[in-house]
Write a protein that holds these residues in place. Sequence first.
Motif, PDB file in Angstrom:
ATOM      1  N   ARG A  61      40.129  28.191  37.033  1.00 26.03           N
ATOM      2  CA  ARG A  61      39.067  28.602  37.939  1.00 26.03           C
ATOM      3  C   ARG A  61      39.234  30.079  38.287  1.00 26.03           C
ATOM      4  O   ARG A  61      40.296  30.674  38.060  1.00 26.03           O
ATOM      5  CB  ARG A  61      39.103  27.765  39.221  1.00 26.03           C
ATOM      6  CG  ARG A  61      38.804  26.292  39.009  1.00 26.03           C
ATOM      7  CD  ARG A  61      37.349  26.042  38.669  1.00 26.03           C
ATOM      8  NE  ARG A  61      37.045  24.647  38.472  1.00 26.03           N
ATOM      9  CZ  ARG A  61      36.140  23.970  39.173  1.00 26.03           C
ATOM     10  NH1 ARG A  61      35.456  24.577  40.145  1.00 26.03           N
ATOM     11  NH2 ARG A  61      35.912  22.695  38.910  1.00 26.03           N
ATOM     12  N   GLY A  63      39.317  32.991  41.170  1.00 27.79           N
ATOM     13  CA  GLY A  63      39.572  33.165  42.585  1.00 27.79           C
ATOM     14  C   GLY A  63      39.192  34.549  43.090  1.00 27.79           C
ATOM     15  O   GLY A  63      38.312  35.213  42.537  1.00 27.79           O
ATOM     16  N   LYS A  64      39.873  34.965  44.131  1.00 28.37           N
ATOM     17  CA  LYS A  64      39.594  36.250  44.783  1.00 28.37           C
ATOM     18  C   LYS A  64      39.701  37.408  43.794  1.00 28.37           C
ATOM     19  O   LYS A  64      40.625  37.482  43.004  1.00 28.37           O
ATOM     20  CB  LYS A  64      40.571  36.463  45.945  1.00 28.37           C
ATOM     21  CG  LYS A  64      40.321  37.722  46.762  1.00 28.37           C
ATOM     22  CD  LYS A  64      41.305  37.789  47.924  1.00 28.37           C
ATOM     23  CE  LYS A  64      41.076  39.024  48.793  1.00 28.37           C
ATOM     24  NZ  LYS A  64      41.419  40.264  48.094  1.00 28.37           N
ATOM     25  N   THR A  68      42.142  34.611  37.861  1.00 32.70           N
ATOM     26  CA  THR A  68      42.076  33.210  37.456  1.00 32.70           C
ATOM     27  C   THR A  68      43.346  32.450  37.854  1.00 32.70           C
ATOM     28  O   THR A  68      44.419  33.046  37.975  1.00 32.70           O
ATOM     29  CB  THR A  68      41.867  33.077  35.939  1.00 32.70           C
ATOM     30  OG1 THR A  68      42.916  33.748  35.246  1.00 32.70           O
ATOM     31  CG2 THR A  68      40.521  33.677  35.523  1.00 32.70           C
ATOM     32  N   ASP A 132      46.826  30.179  45.835  1.00 30.90           N
ATOM     33  CA  ASP A 132      45.660  30.366  44.966  1.00 30.90           C
ATOM     34  C   ASP A 132      44.366  30.092  45.719  1.00 30.90           C
ATOM     35  O   ASP A 132      43.320  30.661  45.415  1.00 30.90           O
ATOM     36  CB  ASP A 132      45.713  29.415  43.763  1.00 30.90           C
ATOM     37  CG  ASP A 132      46.917  29.643  42.881  1.00 30.90           C
ATOM     38  OD1 ASP A 132      47.285  30.813  42.695  1.00 30.90           O
ATOM     39  OD2 ASP A 132      47.485  28.656  42.378  1.00 30.90           O
ATOM     40  N   MET A 133      44.460  29.164  46.689  1.00 32.60           N
ATOM     41  CA  MET A 133      43.301  28.746  47.448  1.00 32.60           C
ATOM     42  C   MET A 133      43.644  28.706  48.929  1.00 32.60           C
ATOM     43  O   MET A 133      44.816  28.763  49.308  1.00 32.60           O
ATOM     44  CB  MET A 133      42.824  27.353  46.992  1.00 32.60           C
ATOM     45  CG  MET A 133      42.325  27.291  45.574  1.00 32.60           C
ATOM     46  SD  MET A 133      41.889  25.600  45.028  1.00 32.60           S
ATOM     47  CE  MET A 133      40.502  25.241  46.117  1.00 32.60           C
ATOM     48  N   PRO A 140      35.822  27.538  44.175  1.00 32.88           N
ATOM     49  CA  PRO A 140      36.262  28.378  43.056  1.00 32.88           C
ATOM     50  C   PRO A 140      35.484  28.035  41.780  1.00 32.88           C
ATOM     51  O   PRO A 140      35.533  26.889  41.320  1.00 32.88           O
ATOM     52  CB  PRO A 140      37.751  28.046  42.914  1.00 32.88           C
ATOM     53  CG  PRO A 140      37.889  26.681  43.477  1.00 32.88           C
ATOM     54  CD  PRO A 140      36.858  26.550  44.568  1.00 32.88           C
ATOM     55  N   LEU A 157      33.341  36.143  45.435  1.00 29.98           N
ATOM     56  CA  LEU A 157      34.720  36.342  44.984  1.00 29.98           C
ATOM     57  C   LEU A 157      35.466  37.391  45.804  1.00 29.98           C
ATOM     58  O   LEU A 157      36.559  37.808  45.427  1.00 29.98           O
ATOM     59  CB  LEU A 157      34.739  36.729  43.500  1.00 29.98           C
ATOM     60  CG  LEU A 157      34.013  35.789  42.541  1.00 29.98           C
ATOM     61  CD1 LEU A 157      34.132  36.294  41.110  1.00 29.98           C
ATOM     62  CD2 LEU A 157      34.541  34.361  42.656  1.00 29.98           C
ATOM     63  N   PRO A 161      39.209  31.538  47.471  1.00 29.45           N
ATOM     64  CA  PRO A 161      38.378  30.321  47.448  1.00 29.45           C
ATOM     65  C   PRO A 161      39.020  29.201  48.254  1.00 29.45           C
ATOM     66  O   PRO A 161      40.224  29.237  48.543  1.00 29.45           O
ATOM     67  CB  PRO A 161      38.326  29.972  45.952  1.00 29.45           C
ATOM     68  CG  PRO A 161      39.593  30.544  45.394  1.00 29.45           C
ATOM     69  CD  PRO A 161      39.831  31.810  46.174  1.00 29.45           C
TER      70      PRO A 161
END
Length: 214
Positions: A61, A63-64, A68, A132-133, A140, A157, A161
């Motif tokens: 996925r 992310g920010k 990925t 990551d989240m 995401p 983004l 996420p």
Amino acid sequence: MIHVRLNKEKIRTRYLYYFLKRTFDITASAIALVLLSPLFLYLIYKIRKEDGGKAFYSQIRVGKDGQTFRMYKFRSMVVNADKMIDKLKDKNEVNGAMFKIKNDPRVTKIGHTIRKYSLDELPQLWNVLLGDMSLVGPRPPLPSEVAEYTDYDMQRLLVVPGCTGLWQATKRNDADFDEMVELDLEYIKKSGFFYDMYLIFKTIMVMIKPNGAY
């Protein structure tokens, strides 16, 4: 529909909020993983019992800032679900850079149940612990979805996420892609520690009494 334009500099310099948010994410996800471990074991057993396949499913996925990462979920579809997507693209029920089918033939029997109550999302607590989240933030997206994004959509983004957010706690799958983007941008604009707590509470209520999840 009113388009939201975000102040990127203001978003990036909210240091106190992000510190509190990350501290809460680490604490809450660690506690939840421990407390929910019996449920995890039960779901692993039920998923594997149905077809013998792996209990967990992972997917790359975005992310920010376009970074990925590998996102984890409980597997709710047949083992070869990704290979079947090309044959189902003409059945997509969501406009824009997203793929959803209400009666997706790839979903397993146990998959329907865990999706209804959003239990398939619980392994993302591990992604939260890793950083990551976050517990709360925009969904995401897949790299293939981001490839179709406009500059406006890319505003999603700008932040980390989340497992849940404004659209998940309200319209869920009743929202089309454009509505999802607007709700995500509205969340980013309004985001704050207590607003996050409110959305977490709303999400728990949705898990108890499901909305448009499928």
